[in-house]
Design an enzyme around this catalytic site. Structure first.
Site, PDB file in Angstrom:
ATOM      1  N   PRO A   1       0.810  -1.220   0.000  1.00 22.50           N
ATOM      2  CG  PRO A   1      -0.890  -1.586   1.550  1.00 22.50           C
ATOM      3  CD  PRO A   1       0.430  -2.127   1.107  1.00 22.50           C
ATOM      4  CE1 TYR A   2       5.296   5.489   3.119  1.00 19.29           C
ATOM      5  CE2 TYR A   2       7.021   4.322   1.928  1.00 19.29           C
ATOM      6  CZ  TYR A   2       6.595   5.425   2.639  1.00 19.29           C
ATOM      7  OH  TYR A   2       7.465   6.451   2.883  1.00 19.29           O
ATOM      8  CB  ALA A   3       5.201   0.479  -2.929  1.00 24.58           C
TER       9      ALA A   3
END
Length: 253
Positions: free
Chosen positions: A155-157
């Site tokens: 999700p962060y990427a």
């Protein structure tokens, strides 16, 4: 204190600690007046106090960039009272827990996107009327975890790559107004990174071994000063770029 950014007014979100704090301190050291914005007032006031103690000008503002009313207040009330805006650094971002993709709940995506690209878009849109008055610079935060496809950072990427896409479109559309938009991907010694290193010493050593410069960047000296250079007139012909402030980590497989 130097005067390279004298007369410039900057907002740095998420600047109560870590990379955001380092950027705020570095901008102030170059002469910029800085609005230090973040969710926890005590933290941003501490950063602002450091700037003022060094002879700079700073204002601490509590702002959760995922809350539209907070962003509206920051740009509609704080910016005019501060005398305008020349630099916006979108650093704030919540990081969901590390999980394999098959185990990621949708709530992690919502958190990453609400505090990342959506908040960045919201701040950029609110900043636009102020920046177009005399041109300016936007610096958004990407991540080498997205560039290399680091496992456990799904999700962060995804959120960080969305920010890079947004930044390139903004650079294309806003260049005619004299607004530059660039991205940095830092590898700095933020509290989160330090905590990770302490909790996973073997992984931390492996990361440093794969980093050509062999160390983490200092949030102020290595990351903040690079941002100060990026938003200065010295880099006035650079826009739409991604600057990898990671000690060379991404050039290694």
């Amino acid at each position: 204190m130097t005067d390279r950014l004298a007369g410039k007014r900057a907002i740095v979100t998420g600047s109560g600690q870590g990379v955001g704090r380092g950027i705020a301190l570095a901008l102030a050291a170059e002469g910029a007046a800085v609005v230090v914005a973040g969710r926890t007032f005590e933290k941003v006031e501490r950063t602002a106090g450091e700037i003022r103690a060094a002879g700079g000008e700073a204002l601490a503002v509590r702002c959760d960039v995922s809350v539209p009313a907070d962003v509206e207040a920051l740009f509609e009330h704080t910016v005019p009272a501060f005398g305008g805006l020349d630099v916006l650094v979108n650093n704030a971002q919540s990081t969901p827990p590390n999980r394999r993709l098959q185990d990621v709940p949708f709530e992690d995506l919502e958190l990453a996107f609400a505090t990342g690209p959506i908040a960045t878009f919201r701040c950029m849109q609110a900043a636009f009327p102020h920046l177009r008055e005399r041109g300016g610079s936007v610096v958004n935060l990407g991540s080498n975890t997205a560039i290399i496809g680091a496992p456990m950072f799904g999700p962060y990427a995804m959120a960080k790559e969305a920010i890079r896409g947004l930044s390139r479109v903004a650079a294309t559309e806003w260049g005619r107004f004299g607004i530059r938009v660039n991205v940095i991907c830092p590898f700095g010694d933020s509290p989160a990174a330090v905590n990770f290193n302490e909790a996973h010493p073997d992984a931390a050593k492996a990361i440093l071994r794969s980093t050509p410069l062999g160390r983490m960047g200092d949030c102020q000296q290595d990351v903040g000063r690079a941002v100060a250079a990026l938003v200065s007139d010295d880099m006035s012909y650079l826009t739409g770029a991604t600057l990898m402030l990671d000690g060379g980590m991404t050039i290694r497989p």
